[in-house]
Design a protein around this motif. Sequence first.
Motif, short mmCIF file in Angstrom:
data_model
loop_
_atom_site.label_atom_id
_atom_site.label_comp_id
_atom_site.label_asym_id
_atom_site.label_seq_id
_atom_site.Cartn_x
_atom_site.Cartn_y
_atom_site.Cartn_z
N ASN A 20 0.85 -1.18 0.00
CA ASN A 20 0.00 0.00 0.00
C ASN A 20 0.89 1.24 0.00
O ASN A 20 1.74 1.41 0.87
CB ASN A 20 -0.92 -0.01 1.22
N LEU A 33 -0.11 -4.33 5.40
CA LEU A 33 0.00 -3.73 4.07
C LEU A 33 1.14 -2.71 4.01
O LEU A 33 1.25 -1.97 3.03
CB LEU A 33 -1.31 -3.04 3.65
N ASP A 71 3.58 0.00 -6.58
CA ASP A 71 2.77 -0.12 -5.38
C ASP A 71 1.37 0.42 -5.66
O ASP A 71 1.10 0.91 -6.77
CB ASP A 71 3.42 0.55 -4.17
N GLN A 120 -2.15 2.63 -4.52
CA GLN A 120 -2.82 3.66 -3.73
C GLN A 120 -4.32 3.41 -3.75
O GLN A 120 -4.90 3.13 -4.80
CB GLN A 120 -2.51 5.05 -4.29
N VAL A 121 -4.92 3.50 -2.58
CA VAL A 121 -6.38 3.34 -2.44
C VAL A 121 -6.93 4.62 -1.85
O VAL A 121 -6.40 5.13 -0.85
CB VAL A 121 -6.73 2.13 -1.54
N ASN A 159 -9.11 -0.47 2.49
CA ASN A 159 -7.91 -1.06 1.87
C ASN A 159 -8.05 -2.54 1.55
O ASN A 159 -7.45 -3.05 0.60
CB ASN A 159 -6.70 -0.88 2.81
N PHE A 170 -8.69 1.44 -7.08
CA PHE A 170 -7.28 1.46 -6.72
C PHE A 170 -6.41 1.90 -7.89
O PHE A 170 -6.81 1.82 -9.06
CB PHE A 170 -6.83 0.10 -6.17
#
Length: 968
Positions: A7, A23, A46, A48-49, A55, A95
Amino acid sequence: LQYEYFNAVLINERDEEGNYLELGKEFILVPNDHFNNLPVNVSLSDVQVPTNMYNKDPAIVNGVYWSESLNKVFVDNFDRDPSLIWQYFGSAKGFFRQYPGIKWEPDENGVIAFDCRNRKWYIQAATSPKDVVILVDVSGSMKGLRLTIAKQTVSSILDTLGDDDFFNIIAYNEELHYVEPCLNGTLVQADRANKEHFREHLDKLFAKGIGMLDIALNEAFSMLNEFNHTGQGSICSQAIMLITDGAVDTYDTIFAKYNWPERKVRIFTYLIGREAAFADNLKWMACANKGFFTQISTLADVQENVMEYLHVLSRPKVIDQEHDVVWTEAYIDSTLADDQGLVLMTTVAMPVFSKQNETRSKGILLGVVGTDVPVKELLKTIPKYKLGIHGYAFAITNNGYILTHPELRPLYEEGKKRRKPNYSSVDLSEVEWEDRDDVLRNAMVNRKTGKFSMEVKKTVDKGKRVLVMTNDYYYTDIKGTPFSLGVALSRGHGKYFFRGNVTVEEGLHDLEHPDVSLADEWSYCNTDLHPEHRQMTQLEAIRRYLTGKEPLLQCDKELIQEVLFDAVVSAPIEAYWTSLALNKSENSDKGVEVAFLGTRTGLSRINLFVGPEQLTNQDFLTAEDKENIFNADHFPLWYRRAAEQIPGSFVYSIPFSTETANKSNVVTASTAIQLLDDRKSPVVAAVGIQMKLEFFQRKFWTASRQCASLDGRCSISCDDDAINCYLIDNNGFILVSEDYRQTGYFFGEVEGAVMNKLLTMGSFKRITLYDYQAMCRTNKESSDSAHSLLDPYNAFFAAVKWIMTELVLFLVEFNLCSWWHSDLTAKAQRLKQTLEPCDTEYPAFVSERTIKETTGNIACDDCFKSFVIQQIPSSNLFMVVVDNECFCDSVPPITMAPIEIRTSLLNYLVHNESLKCERLKSQKIRRRPESCHGFHPEENARECGGVLGLSAKPPLVLLPLLLAIFSR
């Protein structure tokens, strides 16, 4: 699915006990110069949310899992093309997978509001252009929180509309209320200005009365139908967005009349509030018209629910299996700011979808893949040195907006890196404003190939000076993009290019002199292609290329050959400068601080006559003073101005600071060097010096006291109280005055009556200029809206020796005795509270070259004011002597202050609604995107509300798709 992923917010984060957060595993980040030394991971991406999403939502975890295979694709792409920057995949689930991996930091409130699905590149790739009518219920039942949610819903819908879309907003109760009354019955382009205009009007909505939805639906369908027949708009998708707290009927008779059986107009319904009494009716309306139904209970629900309609509109494109490539307008990537400021980028993107036959009719969009492309990369095929001193390249979008142009100014308040709110929608007509009929703009928008010529007025030196030239424009379309490319060549420059020839050994020897530098932004060799080359300077790359040590380097052979020639030809000047430095009598008081030379190939030679720490202007000829060095857009200012002077003459100027008042303490002088024979010859170089202002002024006053009489005494001189003496340049700026504070001021501000007379007599002329990218200060209470060189050594030596040793001696030749026959107006600068975009008009002034000497008398209130002006030979300077005993207080000073164009029209527009409306309706020619997927007969419209419980499997087509995108 139990799966741990990286994350982007949590990576490398630990809890109080020192353990990595869930995460948030260890993720190696290393500064990388290709990414502006940001810590990145070039081996992994990676994820990103958005903050408002969970998540570990199963749909997100599942999507992250199957998209992990993109890591290899991203890395392979970067290995094949090291010039790539960010690569990413934006999922329909929300996401965002980004390569190289980088850590994201929340804002001061702990929030990351970024949602990839709300970005222009995602929306353009996922959907086709659309015409949208938004219906907002403002009946009495919508009072309070419901109306607030409704307004936010409208605002979020506007966020999803781009420059290729058209829209209107109608509020309804028992009557119809167009949010902008003058746009009754039509749609307008969803550009930034129009969307902001409608947002302002949303605040005026209030709830009362009874909701008559049938009237609103009839109006919306009629408007879409009529607008479509005009040939305007998107001519693609059409939709009605209904925002209400209920519907008492299904209104099938209206749909049968306007929309069935084709159902070309989609209906999207948004039920506001927690009650579900009318949910069935609203859902039926959406499902019966290939739309979507959602319920919005809180403000937090708005954005996620609005996004649903984008995936519905993407269905035809997915069913058609069309991987349409889209390019966005220019935007600023603040993470990749270079030494010259923020970097303009464009994104190239395409949709990703499932090809499974069993889900094909449902048109399931998986997301959008994209990569960022620096705009300057598109112009690398047009080297600056081939365009001449004033030439430049530019590009525009299908809507006529500037993608790149030397006159595009996306920032304001220099140094603070503040973006102008409208920087990405500056129209070509706003910088090439001399083309009043939009001939050039419209030809480029229509992707034509051709040529156009016009006289232009180009401002330089922070807009204070103007060069009047004739430009020849050559333009064509850029294949595979919605952009068109233009090249401007100024008459007399760029058409002919001088070629010389020297050996590699000679050239390298002189090129590697410590006082020689090359234009940092010019591409002599492409050092971006291979990682091992990125640390090389252009000079080092040239040396390794010529010596065969780097066979993989791609270099411009023609440019390198010419820069070697320039290095050899200009080398003897170093010895001359050195002799001057050793001869203290030539510069005993160190008034001259630096000598410089620049050639057409971006080569510069600089010689300091004082220590670096003693320089009065520390920024001159450095990257901090971009206007006076070679860069990607233009030649140095001293080179450009010298090139427009009469051959053999010198141009003097005081550099303008960015402050309100000019506080410069130096004078710059330069002259151009060109072949003076019958051949067509370009300006091949410019040479000059910078000296202390005090030194220059002292030389002037010394010369002004010398007369041609036998005893050398003057019957009158500048020391006399009866006269004022000035030395001004060809644009009217004061270099020397008896009042030192006036230095740098415009002469008309100090001697308004004399300047007015000079304009009347034709000694100077006023040129009106326009700035459509201005930022105006406004008070809170304000109502404003805001070939061989023949004998090049002789040319160089003659120029430098003259300027170094006889700089101001010409003044001795002028006898004040034969000339005879101001108050300082302090301009108040009121500091304002805010800065807003505006259009301004302002003057610039240029002397008439044919006038060498002029005398005049001005009738004032009770006296006559006399003056004399005479040009200093071989320069751009004028000496002015003015009678100081007669005052013309009735004549106001002449200033160069800009005037806001809209200010003068504001009151008129307020009282003339028809003109105001025409301004809103006016639309310049634009070109629609070639691709349109607004409708497909095989579309399965049964998925029209609620959450789709589908889990996407890893599509095998994704990898080759991405390979196709990123291979270049």
